[in-house]
Design a protein around this motif. Structure first.
Motif, short mmCIF file in Angstrom:
data_model
loop_
_atom_site.label_atom_id
_atom_site.label_comp_id
_atom_site.label_asym_id
_atom_site.label_seq_id
_atom_site.Cartn_x
_atom_site.Cartn_y
_atom_site.Cartn_z
N GLY A 45 0.85 -1.04 -0.04
CA GLY A 45 0.00 0.18 -0.10
C GLY A 45 0.76 1.23 0.13
O GLY A 45 0.15 2.30 -0.36
N THR A 46 2.10 1.07 0.24
CA THR A 46 3.08 2.41 0.23
C THR A 46 3.72 2.55 -1.19
O THR A 46 4.25 3.54 -1.38
N GLU A 47 3.36 1.85 -2.20
CA GLU A 47 4.03 1.89 -3.30
C GLU A 47 3.53 3.22 -4.26
O GLU A 47 2.49 3.30 -4.13
N THR A 48 4.46 3.80 -5.02
CA THR A 48 4.02 4.96 -5.36
C THR A 48 4.66 5.05 -7.01
O THR A 48 5.65 4.55 -7.11
N ASN A 49 4.03 6.06 -7.68
CA ASN A 49 4.67 6.57 -8.86
C ASN A 49 4.46 8.24 -9.03
O ASN A 49 3.47 8.51 -8.37
N PRO A 50 5.41 8.75 -9.49
CA PRO A 50 5.35 10.24 -9.69
C PRO A 50 4.27 10.64 -10.82
O PRO A 50 4.25 9.90 -11.87
N ASP A 51 3.39 11.32 -10.71
CA ASP A 51 2.42 11.99 -11.91
C ASP A 51 3.17 13.06 -12.60
O ASP A 51 4.27 13.27 -12.33
N THR A 52 2.74 13.61 -13.70
CA THR A 52 3.03 14.57 -14.31
C THR A 52 3.37 16.07 -13.31
O THR A 52 3.97 16.81 -14.10
N THR A 53 2.45 16.02 -12.33
CA THR A 53 2.95 17.29 -11.47
C THR A 53 3.95 17.22 -10.76
O THR A 53 4.42 18.07 -10.30
N GLY A 54 4.52 15.96 -10.66
CA GLY A 54 5.59 15.64 -9.60
C GLY A 54 5.29 14.85 -8.31
O GLY A 54 6.13 14.58 -7.46
N ALA A 55 3.99 15.17 -8.26
CA ALA A 55 3.46 14.44 -6.89
C ALA A 55 3.71 13.04 -6.88
O ALA A 55 3.41 12.54 -8.01
N LEU A 56 3.78 12.50 -5.84
CA LEU A 56 3.97 10.97 -5.59
C LEU A 56 2.31 10.45 -5.37
O LEU A 56 1.70 10.85 -4.39
N VAL A 57 2.04 9.73 -6.23
CA VAL A 57 0.76 8.82 -6.14
C VAL A 57 0.99 7.52 -5.58
O VAL A 57 1.67 6.74 -6.22
N GLN A 58 0.12 7.38 -4.50
CA GLN A 58 -0.02 5.90 -3.96
C GLN A 58 -0.89 4.91 -4.66
O GLN A 58 -1.84 5.16 -5.18
N VAL A 59 -0.34 3.62 -4.73
CA VAL A 59 -1.61 2.60 -5.11
C VAL A 59 -2.52 2.55 -4.22
O VAL A 59 -2.71 2.87 -2.88
N GLN A 60 -3.84 2.23 -4.81
CA GLN A 60 -5.32 2.22 -3.98
C GLN A 60 -5.81 1.09 -4.25
O GLN A 60 -5.90 0.71 -5.64
#
Lengths: 407, 120
Positions: A45-60
């Motif tokens: 649940g802590t895995e992330t990818n950056p979006d195009t704004t640079g924000a880190l987005v978590q799996v849900q």
């Protein structure tokens, strides 16, 4: 490692059935099972990818059965390169960070919020068939697509142990120096069939098998009948229904059950249950059959495990074919996919950590039914085989193996 | 062990007017390649109604049956109509792009791209 043919499950084995579904990653379908069993290499649940704004987005855990992954996430070679390496044009030695999935999906609609949905995964209660089979039998922690690319070339690995240099969906014809597993079986005096759903869905193996060897094909109805009449071939490969269509036989609406986005995932659950139940319910067939359920590729959907290197298969796809700055030598695998091995000789809760890919399918079938067979790629020869997991000394009792019912 | 219950897809999930996915378009491209190469005698109208999944399925069924008939040695039937007629309006005919691209042998088969370099 050579298969121990003295194991009771192997001595009983007469049929191998492979069901290959479409376009879902391991984490998307089975990642939530890590909470059930930490040995399953899913998501915490802590895995992330950056979006195009640079924000880190978590799996849900918000995956839905339909209408979420529309448009179909890009999973052609260059897009998968972006998903794995964070760069659409350059690959190794860049590290495989698995950090470009959200950016890749953003490229299709330029919608930041929508691009986050590529990280969504299913909770087990939404996929009772697949997750029950995964926990009741054997789940592969490291089964990868054969190529970081789309369907048809990946499916070719399941039939031939190679895609003959293809990394795309293009038409290709080959010189037949490497025989399809169906031809190998026939030449060795064994039966085998490729069951497509019906004529209106047909096969993805159009140009090289359907054109010349229609006798190796049957329909899903033929498969069901063969299960009931104890006439199942030694090796069966099943393709799901790829389209919503009216039945060619006038039997009404046939809903796509391949689970390819944006088809309803529940139809695929039912299809998997139908295949399993039909084998399971025949007491003459069940002890003699190993069923592998596997997905052809990840469909552009997030997975957290970097694909490993693999032996080259002797072909090279040029940059014009990969759509990147580099040629591809088939020396690394695609993104991880769900894979489950079912048999009453498999210990409940088995977790397989060795690396597998689709070349493992012809490798396993060839090894078991034919034996020594040199005329295949180094890649297939090196591929792990999976029948060693039918390792129980005694078959599991009937009430220890699940059945599935609609409702 | 109690049977595990699953939910079937609702009827509303069925949409035969859904535009073909990239996968389905590729499958159609492969069938187009063979139709052109082998002169299968399939009703040419079927190959122009590929804008929906059902339209694609009608075409795929016709080619599949023609291929099997041909290769199995039986007399090929031309213009095989293997699907019941659509219940509603005819499948949308707008995406002729597949037929158009298939007419271009280079883009339909992409054989030049498919040529790769065997190393052994």
């Amino acid at each position: 490692m050579a298969l121990d043919r003295t194991m009771p499950g192997i001595q009983a084995l007469e049929h191998i059935v492979v069901l290959m579904m479409e376009n879902r990653s391991f984490d998307h379908m089975l990642g939530a099972l890590k909470a059930v069993n930490p040995a399953i290499d899913g998501l915490d649940g802590t895995e992330t990818n950056p979006d195009t704004t640079g924000a880190l987005v978590q799996v849900q855990p918000l995956a839905e059965y339909q209408s979420q992954l529309d448009p179909d996430p890009n999973h052609h070679f260059a897009a998968v390169n972006l998903q794995i390496f964070g760069d659409p044009s350059n690959g190794p030695p860049l590290p495989a960070t698995m950090s470009g999935f959200v950016k890749s999906y953003f490229n299709q609609q330029q919608n930041v919020a929508h691009s986050h949905e590529i990280l969504y995964y299913f909770t087990p209660d939404k996929l009772p068939v697949l997750t029950t089979l995964a926990t009741e039998f054997a789940v592969f922690n490291r089964w990868f697509a054969s190529i970081p690319g789309p369907t048809i070339c990946n499916r070719a690995f399941a039939h031939y142990g190679t895609s003959f240099g293809q990394v795309s969906m293009d038409v290709f014809e080959f010189d037949r120096k490497i025989a399809a597993i169906y031809d190998r079986m026939q030449a060795a005096g064994h039966t085998s069939k490729l069951f497509y759903y019906d004529e209106a869905s047909s096969t993805m193996e159009v140009v090289n098998l359907l054109q010349d060897e229609p006798q190796v094909f049957g329909t899903f109805q033929d498969f069901l009948k063969a299960c009931d009449q104890n006439t199942l071939p030694a090796y069966s490969f099943i393709e799901p229904n790829y389209t919503d269509h009216d039945s060619p036989d006038g039997d009404g609406e046939m809903i796509a059950c391949d689970q390819h986005p944006d088809h309803d995932v529940r139809a695929g659950e039912k299809f998997i249950a139908d295949v399993y139940n039909r084998i399971r319910q025949n007491p003459d067939l069940w002890p003699k059959t190993a069923l592998l359920i596997v997905y052809d590729e990840h469909g552009g959907i997030y997975d957290h495990v970097p694909p490993p290197a693999c032996p080259k298969d002797g072909f090279k796809a040029p940059p014009s074919a990969t759509g990147t700055m580099f040629a591809f030598e088939f020396d690394r695998l695609g993104v991880r996919v769900p894979a489950i091995l079912v048999s009453p000789w498999v210990k409940k809760g088995t977790i397989i950590n060795d690396v597998f890919e689709h070349a493992s399918i012809p490798a396993t079938v060839t090894d078991y039914f034919i034996g020594e067979y040199p005329d295949r790629t180094a890649r297939e020869i090196a591929a792990n085989t999976f029948l060693g997991n039918l390792s129980l000394d005694a078959m599991r009792p009937d009430d220890d193996c699940p059945t599935f019912t609609e409702g | 062990m109690e049977p595990v219950r699953f939910t079937a897809a609702p009827k509303s999930s069925f949409n035969w007017d859904r535009p073909p996915s990239d996968l389905l378009q590729s499958q159609l491209k492969h069938f187009k390649h063979l139709e052109k190469k082998l002169d299968l005698g399939v009703d040419p109208l079927l190959g122009t109604r590929l804008g929906t999944e059902n339209g694609a399925a009608i075409y795929i069924a016709a080619i599949t049956r023609a291929l099997r008939t041909r290769a199995l040695g039986a007399k090929a039937r031309s213009g095989v109509a293997v699907m019941p007629p659509p219940r509603s309006a005819a499948p949308a005919s707008e995406p002729l792009t597949l037929a158009a691209s298939a007419a271009n042998a280079e883009s339909a088969t992409n054989v030049s791209d498919a040529k790769t370099t065997p190393e052994k």
